[in-house]
Design a protein around this motif. Structure first.
Motif, PDB file in Angstrom:
ATOM      1  N   PHE A 102       0.847  -1.196   0.000  1.00 36.52           N
ATOM      2  CA  PHE A 102       0.000   0.000   0.000  1.00 36.52           C
ATOM      3  C   PHE A 102       0.881   1.244   0.000  1.00 36.52           C
ATOM      4  O   PHE A 102       1.819   1.356   0.786  1.00 36.52           O
ATOM      5  CB  PHE A 102      -0.923   0.022   1.222  1.00 36.52           C
ATOM      6  CG  PHE A 102      -2.009   1.055   1.122  1.00 36.52           C
ATOM      7  CD1 PHE A 102      -3.239   0.738   0.564  1.00 36.52           C
ATOM      8  CD2 PHE A 102      -1.798   2.355   1.560  1.00 36.52           C
ATOM      9  CE1 PHE A 102      -4.238   1.696   0.447  1.00 36.52           C
ATOM     10  CE2 PHE A 102      -2.786   3.318   1.449  1.00 36.52           C
ATOM     11  CZ  PHE A 102      -4.015   2.994   0.884  1.00 36.52           C
ATOM     12  N   PHE A 103       0.549   2.179  -0.890  1.00 35.66           N
ATOM     13  CA  PHE A 103       1.328   3.407  -1.029  1.00 35.66           C
ATOM     14  C   PHE A 103       0.569   4.583  -0.416  1.00 35.66           C
ATOM     15  O   PHE A 103      -0.605   4.804  -0.710  1.00 35.66           O
ATOM     16  CB  PHE A 103       1.612   3.694  -2.501  1.00 35.66           C
ATOM     17  CG  PHE A 103       2.611   2.759  -3.120  1.00 35.66           C
ATOM     18  CD1 PHE A 103       3.954   3.092  -3.184  1.00 35.66           C
ATOM     19  CD2 PHE A 103       2.202   1.531  -3.638  1.00 35.66           C
ATOM     20  CE1 PHE A 103       4.877   2.224  -3.747  1.00 35.66           C
ATOM     21  CE2 PHE A 103       3.118   0.659  -4.206  1.00 35.66           C
ATOM     22  CZ  PHE A 103       4.459   1.011  -4.263  1.00 35.66           C
ATOM     23  N   HIS A 104       1.280   5.335   0.402  1.00 37.63           N
ATOM     24  CA  HIS A 104       0.761   6.565   0.999  1.00 37.63           C
ATOM     25  C   HIS A 104       1.507   7.731   0.340  1.00 37.63           C
ATOM     26  O   HIS A 104       2.707   7.920   0.572  1.00 37.63           O
ATOM     27  CB  HIS A 104       0.996   6.580   2.506  1.00 37.63           C
ATOM     28  CG  HIS A 104       0.418   5.405   3.234  1.00 37.63           C
ATOM     29  ND1 HIS A 104      -0.815   5.432   3.853  1.00 37.63           N
ATOM     30  CD2 HIS A 104       0.912   4.145   3.430  1.00 37.63           C
ATOM     31  CE1 HIS A 104      -1.056   4.252   4.411  1.00 37.63           C
ATOM     32  NE2 HIS A 104      -0.019   3.455   4.172  1.00 37.63           N
ATOM     33  N   HIS A 112      -3.239  17.941  -5.970  1.00 35.62           N
ATOM     34  CA  HIS A 112      -3.640  16.693  -5.323  1.00 35.62           C
ATOM     35  C   HIS A 112      -4.465  15.801  -6.250  1.00 35.62           C
ATOM     36  O   HIS A 112      -4.133  14.644  -6.511  1.00 35.62           O
ATOM     37  CB  HIS A 112      -4.426  17.029  -4.053  1.00 35.62           C
ATOM     38  CG  HIS A 112      -4.946  15.862  -3.295  1.00 35.62           C
ATOM     39  ND1 HIS A 112      -6.006  15.090  -3.732  1.00 35.62           N
ATOM     40  CD2 HIS A 112      -4.582  15.338  -2.095  1.00 35.62           C
ATOM     41  CE1 HIS A 112      -6.259  14.149  -2.860  1.00 35.62           C
ATOM     42  NE2 HIS A 112      -5.412  14.276  -1.846  1.00 35.62           N
ATOM     43  N   GLY A 113      -5.565  16.336  -6.782  1.00 36.22           N
ATOM     44  CA  GLY A 113      -6.483  15.540  -7.587  1.00 36.22           C
ATOM     45  C   GLY A 113      -5.894  15.085  -8.907  1.00 36.22           C
ATOM     46  O   GLY A 113      -6.066  13.932  -9.322  1.00 36.22           O
ATOM     47  N   SER A 114      -5.163  15.965  -9.591  1.00 32.67           N
ATOM     48  CA  SER A 114      -4.617  15.619 -10.902  1.00 32.67           C
ATOM     49  C   SER A 114      -3.522  14.569 -10.790  1.00 32.67           C
ATOM     50  O   SER A 114      -3.419  13.669 -11.631  1.00 32.67           O
ATOM     51  CB  SER A 114      -4.078  16.872 -11.601  1.00 32.67           C
ATOM     52  OG  SER A 114      -3.061  17.483 -10.840  1.00 32.67           O
ATOM     53  N   SER A 127      -2.947   0.016  -4.980  1.00 30.42           N
ATOM     54  CA  SER A 127      -3.603   0.379  -3.729  1.00 30.42           C
ATOM     55  C   SER A 127      -2.875   1.581  -3.138  1.00 30.42           C
ATOM     56  O   SER A 127      -1.703   1.485  -2.776  1.00 30.42           O
ATOM     57  CB  SER A 127      -3.573  -0.796  -2.741  1.00 30.42           C
ATOM     58  OG  SER A 127      -4.285  -1.898  -3.248  1.00 30.42           O
ATOM     59  N   PHE A 128      -3.568   2.710  -3.056  1.00 31.56           N
ATOM     60  CA  PHE A 128      -2.890   3.914  -2.566  1.00 31.56           C
ATOM     61  C   PHE A 128      -3.898   4.929  -2.039  1.00 31.56           C
ATOM     62  O   PHE A 128      -5.105   4.843  -2.286  1.00 31.56           O
ATOM     63  CB  PHE A 128      -2.048   4.548  -3.671  1.00 31.56           C
ATOM     64  CG  PHE A 128      -2.828   5.250  -4.763  1.00 31.56           C
ATOM     65  CD1 PHE A 128      -3.107   6.610  -4.684  1.00 31.56           C
ATOM     66  CD2 PHE A 128      -3.268   4.556  -5.878  1.00 31.56           C
ATOM     67  CE1 PHE A 128      -3.807   7.258  -5.685  1.00 31.56           C
ATOM     68  CE2 PHE A 128      -3.976   5.191  -6.896  1.00 31.56           C
ATOM     69  CZ  PHE A 128      -4.246   6.548  -6.797  1.00 31.56           C
ATOM     70  N   LYS A 129      -3.359   5.887  -1.317  1.00 35.84           N
ATOM     71  CA  LYS A 129      -4.129   7.019  -0.829  1.00 35.84           C
ATOM     72  C   LYS A 129      -3.253   8.263  -0.972  1.00 35.84           C
ATOM     73  O   LYS A 129      -2.042   8.201  -0.742  1.00 35.84           O
ATOM     74  CB  LYS A 129      -4.522   6.811   0.638  1.00 35.84           C
ATOM     75  CG  LYS A 129      -5.320   7.961   1.251  1.00 35.84           C
ATOM     76  CD  LYS A 129      -5.700   7.658   2.703  1.00 35.84           C
ATOM     77  CE  LYS A 129      -6.490   8.800   3.321  1.00 35.84           C
ATOM     78  NZ  LYS A 129      -6.891   8.500   4.730  1.00 35.84           N
ATOM     79  N   VAL A 130      -3.852   9.368  -1.382  1.00 33.78           N
ATOM     80  CA  VAL A 130      -3.125  10.633  -1.491  1.00 33.78           C
ATOM     81  C   VAL A 130      -3.587  11.547  -0.368  1.00 33.78           C
ATOM     82  O   VAL A 130      -4.783  11.802  -0.207  1.00 33.78           O
ATOM     83  CB  VAL A 130      -3.348  11.303  -2.863  1.00 33.78           C
ATOM     84  CG1 VAL A 130      -2.587  12.625  -2.927  1.00 33.78           C
ATOM     85  CG2 VAL A 130      -2.905  10.391  -3.996  1.00 33.78           C
ATOM     86  N   TYR A 131      -2.637  12.015   0.412  1.00 36.47           N
ATOM     87  CA  TYR A 131      -2.904  12.916   1.526  1.00 36.47           C
ATOM     88  C   TYR A 131      -2.471  14.329   1.126  1.00 36.47           C
ATOM     89  O   TYR A 131      -1.470  14.513   0.432  1.00 36.47           O
ATOM     90  CB  TYR A 131      -2.117  12.516   2.773  1.00 36.47           C
ATOM     91  CG  TYR A 131      -2.297  11.099   3.242  1.00 36.47           C
ATOM     92  CD1 TYR A 131      -3.031  10.813   4.389  1.00 36.47           C
ATOM     93  CD2 TYR A 131      -1.697  10.031   2.566  1.00 36.47           C
ATOM     94  CE1 TYR A 131      -3.183   9.514   4.852  1.00 36.47           C
ATOM     95  CE2 TYR A 131      -1.845   8.725   3.017  1.00 36.47           C
ATOM     96  CZ  TYR A 131      -2.580   8.477   4.152  1.00 36.47           C
ATOM     97  OH  TYR A 131      -2.720   7.185   4.602  1.00 36.47           O
ATOM     98  N   LEU A 165      -0.310  10.735   7.951  1.00 38.36           N
ATOM     99  CA  LEU A 165      -0.872   9.410   7.710  1.00 38.36           C
ATOM    100  C   LEU A 165      -1.899   9.068   8.790  1.00 38.36           C
ATOM    101  O   LEU A 165      -1.842   9.586   9.905  1.00 38.36           O
ATOM    102  CB  LEU A 165       0.229   8.350   7.699  1.00 38.36           C
ATOM    103  CG  LEU A 165       0.915   8.086   6.350  1.00 38.36           C
ATOM    104  CD1 LEU A 165       1.525   9.345   5.760  1.00 38.36           C
ATOM    105  CD2 LEU A 165       1.985   7.013   6.498  1.00 38.36           C
ATOM    106  N   SER A 166      -2.819   8.215   8.432  1.00 40.05           N
ATOM    107  CA  SER A 166      -3.850   7.794   9.387  1.00 40.05           C
ATOM    108  C   SER A 166      -3.189   7.205  10.634  1.00 40.05           C
ATOM    109  O   SER A 166      -2.139   6.550  10.552  1.00 40.05           O
ATOM    110  CB  SER A 166      -4.763   6.753   8.753  1.00 40.05           C
ATOM    111  OG  SER A 166      -5.353   7.251   7.567  1.00 40.05           O
ATOM    112  N   SER A 167      -3.807   7.422  11.787  1.00 38.96           N
ATOM    113  CA  SER A 167      -3.222   6.961  13.048  1.00 38.96           C
ATOM    114  C   SER A 167      -3.123   5.442  13.115  1.00 38.96           C
ATOM    115  O   SER A 167      -2.367   4.903  13.919  1.00 38.96           O
ATOM    116  CB  SER A 167      -4.043   7.483  14.229  1.00 38.96           C
ATOM    117  OG  SER A 167      -5.389   7.038  14.131  1.00 38.96           O
ATOM    118  N   CYS A 168      -3.875   4.742  12.261  1.00 40.61           N
ATOM    119  CA  CYS A 168      -3.818   3.281  12.257  1.00 40.61           C
ATOM    120  C   CYS A 168      -2.546   2.751  11.604  1.00 40.61           C
ATOM    121  O   CYS A 168      -2.222   1.567  11.741  1.00 40.61           O
ATOM    122  CB  CYS A 168      -5.030   2.717  11.526  1.00 40.61           C
ATOM    123  SG  CYS A 168      -5.140   3.210   9.781  1.00 40.61           S
TER     124      CYS A 168
END
Length: 363
Positions: A102-104, A112-114, A127-131, A165-168
């Motif tokens: 998983f990529f953060h 951000h969006g582009s 699998s990723f999330k952009v912060y 990043l999320s606290s989890c």
């Protein structure tokens, strides 16, 4: 399988004899005109888990917090997007469990969006999330350094991973965008951080540690005593294994910020976001094998000079320094080591090179 030294020789011959790589730069000087860039890249191959991989829920919501997944954090900057795409490609290609990775990604709010759209286009199954990184948090703490690129607020995002990043997320591998990984990233993920150590990284104890701080720092006992009872060694912050739980418990972001405030008043170093990490963590690092950060291939921070790989095994290649491989390839001024980066480049301008790579069976 060919040795890396053999590959360097082959690529040096190809670059001077057969063709010169020239292409349009991905990022214009005027960042306000930046488009999402998805049309500039080829779609990456799909990579599947090997039979030895555990079965994880392939859902971003769950995988983002799954401690069984491999978590990787990188910044996402338009100026380094081509490097980021190549780094991700190299990781997926060489890891045994790509679907369990998983990529953060941390980006400024402006693009951000582009940038997220580009990643989804190039890596449909990633699998990723952009912060979003609030650059105003750090702008008033940054002091000018030896190279303008080091002064980018996003370059300091690594100091705020525990908050962004999320606290989890309990543990993460942080990587710069100018790297390629030629080994299974799972090996780096499994490195143990013994005792109370918060960071693992390759250490370079032969480097003259005093050079990273000014005479003003070393002559002020109130400052230099931070290294009393320690044996500090240089480490490169472009490759780190970080225990985020220990980081949060130690409130290390605030400690880094304190040194940045001192820097603004006293001018105790020249190298951007690196020295505060040295001040907080040097002498308390879990030493990782040097093969996981063959750094310095971009030359020094003032001149982009060609350098060779260090002797020994190689798992991660890092173009730290001023020179970036995609820029030198585009300008027709590539160093031999840049041709080790090029097979992972998914920018459409590199089609000709990729065909040569396939013909040589080096991918």
């Amino acid at each position: 399988m060919m040795s890396i030294s053999r590959l360097l020789i082959i690529f040096a011959i190809i670059s001077t004899t057969f063709f010169t790589v020239r292409s349009i730069r991905l990022v214009p000087d005027d960042k306000s005109s930046f488009n999402d860039g998805s049309s500039d890249f080829m779609e990456a191959p799909g990579y599947q888990n090997g039979p030895e991989c555990s079965v994880l829920l392939q859902n971003n919501l769950f995988l983002a917090c799954d401690p069984s997944a491999i978590h990787i954090a990188m910044t996402l900057d338009p100026a380094y997007l081509r490097g980021t795409v190549s780094a991700v490609h190299s990781i997926l290609k060489h890891t045994s469990c790509p679907q369990n990775t998983f990529f953060h990604f941390i980006a400024s709010g402006l693009h951000h969006g582009s940038l997220a759209k580009t990643l989804s286009s190039v890596f449909p199954s990633l699998s990723f999330k952009v912060y979003t990184f609030d650059e105003t948090i750090v702008k008033n703490l940054i002091s000018s350094s030896i190279r303008q690129a080091l002064d980018s607020p996003l370059n300091y995002a690594r100091s705020y991973l525990s908050e962004i990043l999320s606290s989890c997320v309990r543990r993460v591998i942080y990587l710069d965008s100018d790297v390629i990984v030629v080994d299974d990233i799972k090996k780096l993920w499994k490195v143990s951080l013994t005792g109370s150590r918060t960071i693992g990284a390759p250490e370079y104890c032969h480097a003259n540690f005093t050079n990273y701080f000014s005479d003003r720092f070393w002559s002020n006992p109130k400052l230099s005593t931070v290294f009393d009872s320690k044996t500090p060694c240089y480490f490169n912050t472009g490759v780190m294994v970080i225990d985020l739980e220990r980081w949060r418990e130690g409130d290390y972001t605030r400690k880094i910020e304190s040194w940045m405030r001192i820097q603004r008043e006293e001018r105790i170093y020249e190298l951007g976001s690196l020295p505060p990490f040295l001040l907080v963590f040097a002498g308390e690092i879990e030493a990782i094998d040097h093969q996981w950060n063959q750094h310095g291939l971009g030359g020094d921070n003032v001149v982009s000079s060609c350098r060779s790989l260090h002797p020994g095994p190689v798992s991660l290649i890092h173009w730290s320094g001023k020179g970036k491989p995609w820029v030198r390839l585009d300008d027709g001024k590539a160093c031999p080591v840049d041709y080790l980066w090029a097979p992972y480049d998914l920018h459409k301008s590199q089609r000709q090179y990729l065909q040569y790579s396939q013909d040589l069976d080096i991918l």
